[in-house]
Write an enzyme that holds these catalytic residues in place. Sequence first.
Site, PDB file in Angstrom:
ATOM      1  N   ASN A  42      45.625  52.246  40.138  1.00  0.00           N
ATOM      2  CA  ASN A  42      45.052  51.532  38.998  1.00  0.00           C
ATOM      3  C   ASN A  42      44.277  52.507  38.118  1.00  0.00           C
ATOM      4  OD1 ASN A  42      43.187  51.574  41.191  1.00  0.00           O
ATOM      5  ND2 ASN A  42      42.041  49.859  40.360  1.00  0.00           N
ATOM      6  N   GLU A  44      41.667  52.115  35.078  1.00  0.00           N
ATOM      7  CA  GLU A  44      40.867  51.174  34.297  1.00  0.00           C
ATOM      8  C   GLU A  44      40.472  51.780  32.956  1.00  0.00           C
ATOM      9  OE1 GLU A  44      37.801  49.824  37.014  1.00  0.00           O
ATOM     10  OE2 GLU A  44      39.271  48.607  38.101  1.00  0.00           O
ATOM     11  N   CYS A  53      47.423  48.165  36.565  1.00  0.00           N
ATOM     12  CA  CYS A  53      47.471  48.036  38.022  1.00  0.00           C
ATOM     13  C   CYS A  53      48.289  49.163  38.648  1.00  0.00           C
ATOM     14  CB  CYS A  53      48.097  46.701  38.403  1.00  0.00           C
ATOM     15  SG  CYS A  53      47.004  45.279  38.189  1.00  0.00           S
ATOM     16  N   GLU A  55      50.616  48.920  40.934  1.00  0.00           N
ATOM     17  CA  GLU A  55      52.039  48.580  41.034  1.00  0.00           C
ATOM     18  C   GLU A  55      52.749  48.858  39.717  1.00  0.00           C
ATOM     19  OE1 GLU A  55      49.404  46.763  41.805  1.00  0.00           O
ATOM     20  OE2 GLU A  55      49.827  45.270  43.351  1.00  0.00           O
ATOM     21  N   CYS A  88      48.477  41.197  42.606  1.00  0.00           N
ATOM     22  CA  CYS A  88      48.026  40.123  41.722  1.00  0.00           C
ATOM     23  C   CYS A  88      49.231  39.384  41.152  1.00  0.00           C
ATOM     24  CB  CYS A  88      47.161  40.702  40.599  1.00  0.00           C
ATOM     25  SG  CYS A  88      48.093  41.630  39.364  1.00  0.00           S
ATOM     26  N   CYS A  91      51.483  41.397  38.888  1.00  0.00           N
ATOM     27  CA  CYS A  91      52.277  42.407  39.596  1.00  0.00           C
ATOM     28  C   CYS A  91      53.360  41.775  40.445  1.00  0.00           C
ATOM     29  CB  CYS A  91      51.371  43.316  40.420  1.00  0.00           C
ATOM     30  SG  CYS A  91      50.490  44.486  39.359  1.00  0.00           S
TER      31      CYS A  91
HETATM   32  N1  THU Z   1      44.566  45.805  40.834  1.00  0.00           N
HETATM   33  C1  THU Z   1      45.735  46.490  41.069  1.00  0.00           C
HETATM   34  O1  THU Z   1      45.858  47.684  40.761  1.00  0.00           O
HETATM   35  N2  THU Z   1      46.750  45.804  41.644  1.00  0.00           N
HETATM   36  C2  THU Z   1      46.679  44.510  42.062  1.00  0.00           C
HETATM   37  O2  THU Z   1      47.679  43.942  42.495  1.00  0.00           O
HETATM   38  C3  THU Z   1      45.381  43.830  42.050  1.00  0.00           C
HETATM   39  C4  THU Z   1      44.355  44.420  41.146  1.00  0.00           C
HETATM   40  C5  THU Z   1      43.458  46.532  40.191  1.00  0.00           C
HETATM   41  C6  THU Z   1      43.156  46.095  38.782  1.00  0.00           C
HETATM   42  C7  THU Z   1      41.710  46.508  38.637  1.00  0.00           C
HETATM   43  O3  THU Z   1      41.670  47.866  38.225  1.00  0.00           O
HETATM   44  C8  THU Z   1      41.153  46.393  40.034  1.00  0.00           C
HETATM   45  O4  THU Z   1      42.259  46.327  40.909  1.00  0.00           O
HETATM   46  C9  THU Z   1      40.261  45.188  40.256  1.00  0.00           C
HETATM   47  O5  THU Z   1      40.907  44.019  39.864  1.00  0.00           O
END
Ligand code: THU
Length: 130
Positions: A42, A44, A53, A55, A88, A91
């Site tokens: 991820n 941000e 994300c 994935e 999530c 994803c």
């Molecule tokens: N996140 C992912 O990278 N993948 C997921 O499937 C769930 C959430 C990341 C997004 C964000 O940077 C952090 O986790 C908190 O939500």
Amino acid sequence: MTDQELIDLAVEVRDRAYAKYSNYRVGAALVDEHGNVHVGCNVENAAYPQGSCAEAGAISAMVAAGGMRIVAIAVAGGSDRVTACTPCGGCRQRINEFADDETRIIVMDDGDEWRAYSIDELLPHSFQLF
Ligand code: THU
């Protein structure tokens, strides 16, 4: 590529996540139909919705390298340590685009055991465009 090797790669790339705002690091490692491995973490952003994300990063790397099917994908997430992190909703839809019935989505459960799900288990009755 064994499941454990894929998990290890996901855990390794999680360390490189840019999770400045949530402090929740995620790593994803997938193997495609050619046997090639792609990873993502991820990333941000100060403008929160612009974050991406793990994935999504791994899938983008796969497509850029010529892969079109996800054979298996391991996802490792957590704040201080690796804990249960299922993909999530967005994803799940991203994985669905490149998944088939055999695709294995490998995640940790609440008991710290890793297990594999099918995309239909994680995203039942998924949207079909045609
Ligand atoms: N996140 C992912 O990278 N993948 C997921 O499937 C769930 C959430 C990341 C997004 C964000 O940077 C952090 O986790 C908190 O939500």
